[in-house]
Design an enzyme around this catalytic site. Structure first.
Site, PDB file in Angstrom:
ATOM      1  N   ASP A 146      29.729  25.744   9.073  1.00  9.05           N
ATOM      2  CA  ASP A 146      29.124  24.465   9.483  1.00  9.05           C
ATOM      3  C   ASP A 146      27.608  24.496   9.291  1.00  9.05           C
ATOM      4  O   ASP A 146      27.002  23.514   8.868  1.00  9.05           O
ATOM      5  CB  ASP A 146      29.441  24.163  10.946  1.00  9.05           C
ATOM      6  N   ARG A 162      44.375  30.048   9.119  1.00 11.50           N
ATOM      7  CA  ARG A 162      45.085  30.764  10.162  1.00 11.50           C
ATOM      8  C   ARG A 162      46.339  29.986  10.558  1.00 11.50           C
ATOM      9  O   ARG A 162      46.244  28.813  10.932  1.00 11.50           O
ATOM     10  CB  ARG A 162      44.168  30.922  11.383  1.00 11.50           C
ATOM     11  N   ASP A 164      28.973  28.611  14.104  1.00 16.24           N
ATOM     12  CA  ASP A 164      29.898  28.544  12.969  1.00 16.24           C
ATOM     13  C   ASP A 164      29.095  28.602  11.671  1.00 16.24           C
ATOM     14  O   ASP A 164      28.366  27.660  11.333  1.00 16.24           O
ATOM     15  CB  ASP A 164      30.720  27.250  13.043  1.00 16.24           C
ATOM     16  N   THR A 215      51.531  31.922  14.285  1.00 20.07           N
ATOM     17  CA  THR A 215      51.394  33.391  14.315  1.00 20.07           C
ATOM     18  C   THR A 215      49.937  33.831  14.473  1.00 20.07           C
ATOM     19  O   THR A 215      49.667  34.989  14.798  1.00 20.07           O
ATOM     20  CB  THR A 215      51.915  34.009  12.998  1.00 20.07           C
TER      21      THR A 215
HETATM   22  N1  URA Z   1      33.170  32.465  12.308  1.00 26.48           N
HETATM   23  C1  URA Z   1      31.946  31.904  12.479  1.00 26.48           C
HETATM   24  O1  URA Z   1      31.474  31.133  11.641  1.00 26.48           O
HETATM   25  N2  URA Z   1      31.240  32.234  13.579  1.00 26.48           N
HETATM   26  C2  URA Z   1      31.717  33.077  14.518  1.00 26.48           C
HETATM   27  O2  URA Z   1      31.015  33.337  15.496  1.00 26.48           O
HETATM   28  C3  URA Z   1      32.992  33.644  14.322  1.00 26.48           C
HETATM   29  C4  URA Z   1      33.692  33.314  13.202  1.00 26.48           C
END
Ligand code: URA
Length: 207
Positions: A201, A103, A198, A107
């Site tokens: 992760d 990202r 995440d 922007t």
């Molecule tokens: N990406 C992720 O891994 N978890 C989220 O909640 C949103 C985006």
């Protein structure tokens, strides 16, 4: 909102296990692979079949086989990698492309940093990414495939926020979205609520 929530009891049970913060990476990865297979079973329901004459130990017969339809699986790096093996278990002949997006801090738009795709001619594609949050990367990944001339694209995610579904519906109304769970919303950090944290992760054991 156009989205297919796959609410098979096994899928729902396994998603609940994945959501729990105590679930470690090994179990998280295994559950993601299992759910991908269960979802993939449904998503591939429209694969065309053809007749094939075979011989069993007892007699000749006409059986069915998948009629050589070519399939491409495209994980969005990096969390999408966690869904590749599940699809390959079902369709071992599928080719795997990879799309990497980051990202732009100014922007906030996704920028491609990696794209390697198999031969795209006459191939149907399934983009896999566990979390459909804002929909920005998924939409960019779909645009990327469309710019290569690919027409038949499906998007397969584990958990989606309504915002992400709406974004894909708006940008790519021709793309069907399949999810295991449609959650409440995004929080101010872009995480899906309640979500599962995440996904990258949790798959790879990073922080
Ligand atoms: N990406 C992720 O891994 N978890 C989220 O909640 C949103 C985006």
């Amino acid at each position: 909102m156009q989205v297919q929530v796959m609410n098979h009891p096994l899928i729902q049970h396994k998603v609940t296990l994945m959501r729990q913060k105590e679930t470690g990476s090994k179990d998280f990865r295994n559950l993601l692979e299992e759910i991908t297979m269960l979802m993939g079973y449904e998503i591939t329901r429209d694969l065309p079949l053809e007749d094939v004459v075979i011989e069993t130990p007892i007699a000749k017969m006409t059986g069915k086989q998948i009629s050589g339809k070519k399939m491409g699986i495209v994980p969005v790096l990096r969390a999408g990698l966690g869904m590749v093996q599940g699809m390959l278990n079902l369709v071992p002949t599928a080719k795997v492309g990879h799309i990497g997006l980051y990202r732009d801090p100014q922007t906030l738009e996704p920028v491609e940093y990696y794209c390697k795709l198999p031969d795209v001619v006459d191939r149907d594609f399934i983009i896999v990414d566990p979390m459909l949050a804002t929909g920005g990367s998924a939409s960019a990944a779909i645009t990327l495939l469309k710019n290569k001339g690919i027409e038949n694209i499906k998007l397969m995610c584990l958990v989606a926020a309504p915002e992400g579904v709406q974004r894909i519906n708006k940008d790519h109304p021709d793309v069907r979205i399949y999810v295991a769970a449609l959650d409440d919303k995004l929080n101010e950090h872009g995480y899906i609520v309640p979500g599962l944290g995440d996904a990258g992760d949790r798959i790879f054991g990073t922080k």
